[in-house]
Structure formats: C-alpha cells, structure tokens
Design a protein around this motif. Structure first.
Motif, PDB file in Angstrom:
ATOM      1  N   MET A 173     -16.046 -38.598  22.839  1.00 56.61           N
ATOM      2  CA  MET A 173     -16.201 -37.438  23.702  1.00 56.61           C
ATOM      3  C   MET A 173     -15.923 -37.813  25.164  1.00 56.61           C
ATOM      4  O   MET A 173     -15.328 -37.027  25.903  1.00 56.61           O
ATOM      5  N   GLU A 174     -16.330 -39.021  25.549  1.00 50.62           N
ATOM      6  CA  GLU A 174     -16.031 -39.479  26.917  1.00 50.62           C
ATOM      7  C   GLU A 174     -14.522 -39.568  27.129  1.00 50.62           C
ATOM      8  O   GLU A 174     -14.001 -39.154  28.174  1.00 50.62           O
ATOM      9  N   HIS A 175     -13.838 -40.112  26.145  1.00 51.97           N
ATOM     10  CA  HIS A 175     -12.375 -40.220  26.226  1.00 51.97           C
ATOM     11  C   HIS A 175     -11.744 -38.828  26.315  1.00 51.97           C
ATOM     12  O   HIS A 175     -10.830 -38.589  27.124  1.00 51.97           O
ATOM     13  N   LEU A 176     -12.232 -37.919  25.497  1.00 51.16           N
ATOM     14  CA  LEU A 176     -11.702 -36.558  25.502  1.00 51.16           C
ATOM     15  C   LEU A 176     -11.888 -35.900  26.862  1.00 51.16           C
ATOM     16  O   LEU A 176     -10.971 -35.266  27.396  1.00 51.16           O
ATOM     17  N   CYS A 177     -13.068 -36.066  27.426  1.00 54.50           N
ATOM     18  CA  CYS A 177     -13.350 -35.455  28.731  1.00 54.50           C
ATOM     19  C   CYS A 177     -12.471 -36.051  29.825  1.00 54.50           C
ATOM     20  O   CYS A 177     -12.035 -35.328  30.738  1.00 54.50           O
ATOM     21  N   VAL A 218      -6.832 -26.367  27.574  1.00 49.70           N
ATOM     22  CA  VAL A 218      -6.449 -27.546  26.803  1.00 49.70           C
ATOM     23  C   VAL A 218      -6.944 -27.418  25.370  1.00 49.70           C
ATOM     24  O   VAL A 218      -8.131 -27.176  25.118  1.00 49.70           O
ATOM     25  N   MET A 219      -6.025 -27.580  24.429  1.00 51.39           N
ATOM     26  CA  MET A 219      -6.383 -27.549  23.017  1.00 51.39           C
ATOM     27  C   MET A 219      -6.444 -28.979  22.485  1.00 51.39           C
ATOM     28  O   MET A 219      -5.657 -29.829  22.897  1.00 51.39           O
ATOM     29  N   PHE A 220      -7.367 -29.257  21.573  1.00 56.23           N
ATOM     30  CA  PHE A 220      -7.503 -30.599  21.026  1.00 56.23           C
ATOM     31  C   PHE A 220      -7.920 -30.518  19.567  1.00 56.23           C
ATOM     32  O   PHE A 220      -8.579 -29.579  19.143  1.00 56.23           O
ATOM     33  N   TRP A 221      -7.514 -31.533  18.786  1.00 57.17           N
ATOM     34  CA  TRP A 221      -7.876 -31.589  17.368  1.00 57.17           C
ATOM     35  C   TRP A 221      -9.379 -31.808  17.225  1.00 57.17           C
ATOM     36  O   TRP A 221      -9.957 -32.675  17.874  1.00 57.17           O
ATOM     37  N   ALA A 222      -9.985 -31.035  16.333  1.00 58.26           N
ATOM     38  CA  ALA A 222     -11.450 -30.972  16.251  1.00 58.26           C
ATOM     39  C   ALA A 222     -12.026 -31.830  15.126  1.00 58.26           C
ATOM     40  O   ALA A 222     -13.087 -31.515  14.591  1.00 58.26           O
ATOM     41  N   ASP A 223     -11.351 -32.927  14.781  1.00 58.88           N
ATOM     42  CA  ASP A 223     -11.803 -33.753  13.656  1.00 58.88           C
ATOM     43  C   ASP A 223     -13.281 -34.113  13.749  1.00 58.88           C
ATOM     44  O   ASP A 223     -14.038 -33.963  12.782  1.00 58.88           O
ATOM     45  N   GLN A 224     -13.704 -34.639  14.899  1.00 55.65           N
ATOM     46  CA  GLN A 224     -15.069 -35.139  15.017  1.00 55.65           C
ATOM     47  C   GLN A 224     -16.103 -34.016  14.972  1.00 55.65           C
ATOM     48  O   GLN A 224     -17.294 -34.269  14.760  1.00 55.65           O
ATOM     49  N   LEU A 225     -15.655 -32.798  15.160  1.00 57.61           N
ATOM     50  CA  LEU A 225     -16.583 -31.660  15.172  1.00 57.61           C
ATOM     51  C   LEU A 225     -16.801 -31.092  13.777  1.00 57.61           C
ATOM     52  O   LEU A 225     -17.456 -30.069  13.625  1.00 57.61           O
ATOM     53  N   ARG A 226     -16.264 -31.756  12.765  1.00 61.04           N
ATOM     54  CA  ARG A 226     -16.505 -31.313  11.387  1.00 61.04           C
ATOM     55  C   ARG A 226     -17.830 -31.860  10.858  1.00 61.04           C
ATOM     56  O   ARG A 226     -18.334 -31.373   9.849  1.00 61.04           O
ATOM     57  N   ASP A 263     -20.419 -33.617  13.306  1.00 60.28           N
ATOM     58  CA  ASP A 263     -21.457 -33.877  14.305  1.00 60.28           C
ATOM     59  C   ASP A 263     -21.640 -32.666  15.211  1.00 60.28           C
ATOM     60  O   ASP A 263     -20.925 -32.491  16.192  1.00 60.28           O
ATOM     61  N   ARG A 264     -22.626 -31.835  14.903  1.00 66.09           N
ATOM     62  CA  ARG A 264     -22.869 -30.628  15.699  1.00 66.09           C
ATOM     63  C   ARG A 264     -23.369 -30.968  17.097  1.00 66.09           C
ATOM     64  O   ARG A 264     -23.271 -30.161  18.022  1.00 66.09           O
ATOM     65  N   ASP A 265     -23.922 -32.168  17.308  1.00 70.08           N
ATOM     66  CA  ASP A 265     -24.446 -32.545  18.622  1.00 70.08           C
ATOM     67  C   ASP A 265     -23.337 -32.697  19.659  1.00 70.08           C
ATOM     68  O   ASP A 265     -23.613 -32.695  20.872  1.00 70.08           O
ATOM     69  N   LEU A 266     -22.095 -32.850  19.208  1.00 70.60           N
ATOM     70  CA  LEU A 266     -20.981 -32.993  20.148  1.00 70.60           C
ATOM     71  C   LEU A 266     -20.531 -31.650  20.718  1.00 70.60           C
ATOM     72  O   LEU A 266     -19.916 -31.607  21.782  1.00 70.60           O
ATOM     73  N   ILE A 267     -20.815 -30.571  20.030  1.00 73.80           N
ATOM     74  CA  ILE A 267     -20.274 -29.268  20.423  1.00 73.80           C
ATOM     75  C   ILE A 267     -20.704 -28.860  21.824  1.00 73.80           C
ATOM     76  O   ILE A 267     -19.866 -28.394  22.625  1.00 73.80           O
ATOM     77  N   PRO A 268     -21.976 -29.000  22.207  1.00 74.74           N
ATOM     78  CA  PRO A 268     -22.352 -28.618  23.583  1.00 74.74           C
ATOM     79  C   PRO A 268     -21.675 -29.466  24.661  1.00 74.74           C
ATOM     80  O   PRO A 268     -21.676 -29.081  25.832  1.00 74.74           O
ATOM     81  N   LYS A 269     -21.093 -30.599  24.289  1.00 75.46           N
ATOM     82  CA  LYS A 269     -20.462 -31.482  25.260  1.00 75.46           C
ATOM     83  C   LYS A 269     -18.989 -31.167  25.476  1.00 75.46           C
ATOM     84  O   LYS A 269     -18.327 -31.813  26.300  1.00 75.46           O
ATOM     85  N   ILE A 270     -18.449 -30.196  24.740  1.00 71.75           N
ATOM     86  CA  ILE A 270     -17.040 -29.831  24.903  1.00 71.75           C
ATOM     87  C   ILE A 270     -16.849 -29.255  26.307  1.00 71.75           C
ATOM     88  O   ILE A 270     -17.561 -28.343  26.712  1.00 71.75           O
ATOM     89  N   PRO A 271     -15.896 -29.773  27.078  1.00 75.95           N
ATOM     90  CA  PRO A 271     -15.692 -29.273  28.440  1.00 75.95           C
ATOM     91  C   PRO A 271     -15.287 -27.798  28.451  1.00 75.95           C
ATOM     92  O   PRO A 271     -14.590 -27.325  27.549  1.00 75.95           O
ATOM     93  N   MET A 272     -15.730 -27.086  29.454  1.00 78.95           N
ATOM     94  CA  MET A 272     -15.291 -25.707  29.638  1.00 78.95           C
ATOM     95  C   MET A 272     -13.772 -25.699  29.817  1.00 78.95           C
ATOM     96  O   MET A 272     -13.213 -26.542  30.505  1.00 78.95           O
ATOM     97  N   GLY A 273     -13.115 -24.735  29.174  1.00 82.76           N
ATOM     98  CA  GLY A 273     -11.660 -24.652  29.253  1.00 82.76           C
ATOM     99  C   GLY A 273     -10.950 -25.409  28.166  1.00 82.76           C
ATOM    100  O   GLY A 273      -9.720 -25.438  28.129  1.00 82.76           O
ATOM    101  N   ALA A 276     -14.670 -25.626   9.550  1.00 81.24           N
ATOM    102  CA  ALA A 276     -15.012 -24.943  10.806  1.00 81.24           C
ATOM    103  C   ALA A 276     -16.485 -24.561  10.886  1.00 81.24           C
ATOM    104  O   ALA A 276     -16.902 -23.920  11.845  1.00 81.24           O
ATOM    105  N   ARG A 277     -17.275 -24.968   9.915  1.00 85.00           N
ATOM    106  CA  ARG A 277     -18.655 -24.480   9.800  1.00 85.00           C
ATOM    107  C   ARG A 277     -19.490 -24.729  11.055  1.00 85.00           C
ATOM    108  O   ARG A 277     -20.173 -23.820  11.554  1.00 85.00           O
ATOM    109  N   LEU A 278     -19.452 -25.940  11.580  1.00 83.56           N
ATOM    110  CA  LEU A 278     -20.317 -26.263  12.716  1.00 83.56           C
ATOM    111  C   LEU A 278     -19.927 -25.474  13.965  1.00 83.56           C
ATOM    112  O   LEU A 278     -20.799 -25.006  14.707  1.00 83.56           O
ATOM    113  N   LEU A 279     -18.633 -25.317  14.193  1.00 87.98           N
ATOM    114  CA  LEU A 279     -18.183 -24.522  15.332  1.00 87.98           C
ATOM    115  C   LEU A 279     -18.534 -23.051  15.149  1.00 87.98           C
ATOM    116  O   LEU A 279     -18.947 -22.374  16.099  1.00 87.98           O
TER     117      LEU A 279
END
Length: 316
Positions: free
Chosen positions: A1-5, A18-26, A28-38, A80-83
């Motif tokens: 997530m740090e790398h992504l940000c 910016v669009m990005f592949w959501a592999d890790q979000l399949r 770990d739901r704890d990562l979702i709030p850390k997705i940058p705005m935009g 896509a369940r967690l998202l």
C-alpha cells in the motif's frame, strides 16, 4: 500500500484519476480505507462463475501466489466482495479468454463478461475494462478475440446478445465475407466442448505447448472428432479469399492458428488413448513456419522467437 500511494498520490495531486489492479483487496479488507482519494481499484477475474470449486484442483501455493479469495469459482461476486461490502467504487475487468487457447474460449468469455456486467451494475461500478493477454507465446491472432470484444461492447446494453449479431459485428470489423464471423466464433467453442475442465487455458493449447494450467478430466471422443472435422473445414476455408482489406492477413493468421490447434487436439487424443492420427514432426515444422509467417504479416518481430521456442521445445 505504501508503494501504491507513492505512485498514485503525485498523479492525483496533478488532477489525474488513477486506476490500479485490486489483487490485494480480494483478501484484506483492512487495506480498503487506505486507498488514496482519486484512486479507482480494478477488479479482474477471467473465469466464468461455476457451481464447482475448481480451485481445489490447483496447487495451494498457486492459490496463495495469485491471492485468490476463498471461493473464486463464484466469479466477480467473490473477487469484488470486500470492495462491495465497503461500498467503495470499483471497475470490473473480465477477459476475452483467448490467451493459452489458440482459437478461443468463447463460452467462458461470454459468461465471464456477463458476470462482470451483472456484478458491476449491481454495485454501480463506474466502468468495465475488457482485457486481452498474450500469455505463453501469444499464439492467438486478433481475430480470435474479436467475438468476445463484440460481446463485451454489446453487453453494455444487451447482456444476452444474439450470436448472429456478434458474428455480424466481427464481419463488420474485418470487412470480410458473410459466414467468417460465425466460423471464428464457432472455433472458440471446440476446446470447451470436450467435456474437460480447463482454467485460464484450453486443453488443446496445453497438449500442444505443455504449458499453462492442465485440463482436468477425459476428452469426449465424439466431441474431439467433431472438433477435428471443424478445424479441417476451417483450414480449407481460410485457404481461400475471405474478402476485406485485411482478408489475406486474417486468413493467414487464422489458418496458422487452426493448424496448431488441430495438432494440439490430435496430441490430446493420443495422450488419452483415442484413435486419432498422431501428428508428425514434419507437420509441426510446417505449422511452426506458418505461425512465423503469419505473425510477421501484422506484428513486430519482438516476442516471436519466444513464441516459436514454445513449439520447438515440444516437437515430440
């Protein structure tokens, strides 16, 4: 997530979405709030929904490496369940399914696309991205992917598009003679009609190149014989002019793909003890030469040696 940000935040600051592949979000739901705005996650999945848990056929280390959810056979519902649960906007990305197939996996692709449309619509997804890859040598010509591309476009307004309309769209794109679109689409069902379970590949391709995920089960002898007959007829058709400004190129590409598929299908039959004629080394040499010539009609040479090597290493 740090790398992504680190990648995303400067681009967002410049006004980009910016669009990005959501592999890790399949997983770990704890990562979702850390997705940058935009930033917009893109959820990809290339297999049609299934009632059977095909993931049990895969090595556990592969499932872990791919980061699959616990029930990937359910399709986009699981990916896509967690998202969806977090009410976070995401794009859906199905695929043409043509890679690792030679001539297509059109039934899987159609169901995969319909699943993406349904899950995307239910979650008000901003959009759909259809993917088309070239795994393990990129043996499939563009024409093989066109029926699935047409289905993806049509699915925006009509998820149950008529096969005849798809064929018409393919012919309109190629500018070719009537009947060619339906033939290309029909070729994309041969590997799926064998009664085997295949994931991210066709048993025909695996038998030819010994790479990709293997098909599970036994091929139906009648279906295999029908497939060989269809491929033989297709090769004859693509030996003749098919019309259109790119007709010569498309015919050569499809002729080469069908020849390789015929050899792969015969190898598959031999592997399972069926009464089919074993392909000879000289026949494969001819198919390799045709693949090389067809590639250079429309593509740069980069990647060609790697593609040919997949065949040369498996001449027997």
């Amino acid at each position: 997530m740090e790398h992504l940000c680190r990648i995303i935040e400067p681009l967002v600051a410049d006004g980009h979405e910016v669009m990005f592949w959501a592999d890790q979000l399949r997983q770990d739901r704890d990562l979702i709030p850390k997705i940058p705005m935009g930033a917009v996650p893109v959820v990809w999945n290339y297999e049609a929904p299934s009632e059977t848990g095909w993931e049990a056929m895969l090595p556990p280390e592969l499932i872990e490496r791919l980061g699959l959810p616990e029930d990937p056979h359910l399709g986009f519902e699981s990916h896509a369940r967690l998202l969806a649960d977090a009410d976070f906007p995401f794009w859906v990305a199905p695929g043409t399914g043509s890679w690792n197939s030679l001539i297509g996996r059109n039934r899987n692709a159609a169901a995969n696309i319909a699943d993406a449309v349904a899950v995307g619509a239910a979650n008000q997804s901003p959009g759909l991205l259809l993917t088309d890859w070239g795994d393990n040598g990129h043996f499939q010509p563009l024409a093989v992917s066109l029926p699935s591309m047409a289905r993806a476009g049509a699915s925006m307004s009509n998820p149950t598009s008529d096969p005849a309309q798809i064929a018409d769209r393919v012919e309109a794109v190629l500018g070719c003679d009537p009947g060619i679109g339906a033939l290309i689409d029909r070729l994309g069902h041969i590997g799926e009609d064998l009664g085997m379970t295949a994931i991210n590949s066709s048993p025909i391709f695996v038998a030819l190149c010994h790479t990709g995920m293997p098909g599970f089960g036994e091929p139906d002898p009648e279906a295999l014989a029908t497939g060989l007959e269809t491929l033989s007829g297709a090769r004859q058709r693509f030996n003749e002019p098919i019309g259109g400004p790119r007709g010569r190129i498309v015919a050569a590409e499809m002729q080469a793909a069908c020849h390789l598929a015929e050899i792969g299908l015969r190898r598959l039959g031999i592997q399972h003890g069926l009464d089919v004629e074993a392909p000879t080394a000289s026949e494969l040499d001819g198919a390799i030469k045709a693949h090389r010539n067809a590639w250079l009609l429309s593509s740069r040479p980069g990647g060609l040696d790697d593609s040919l090597d997949k065949l040369l290493r498996n001449r027997d």
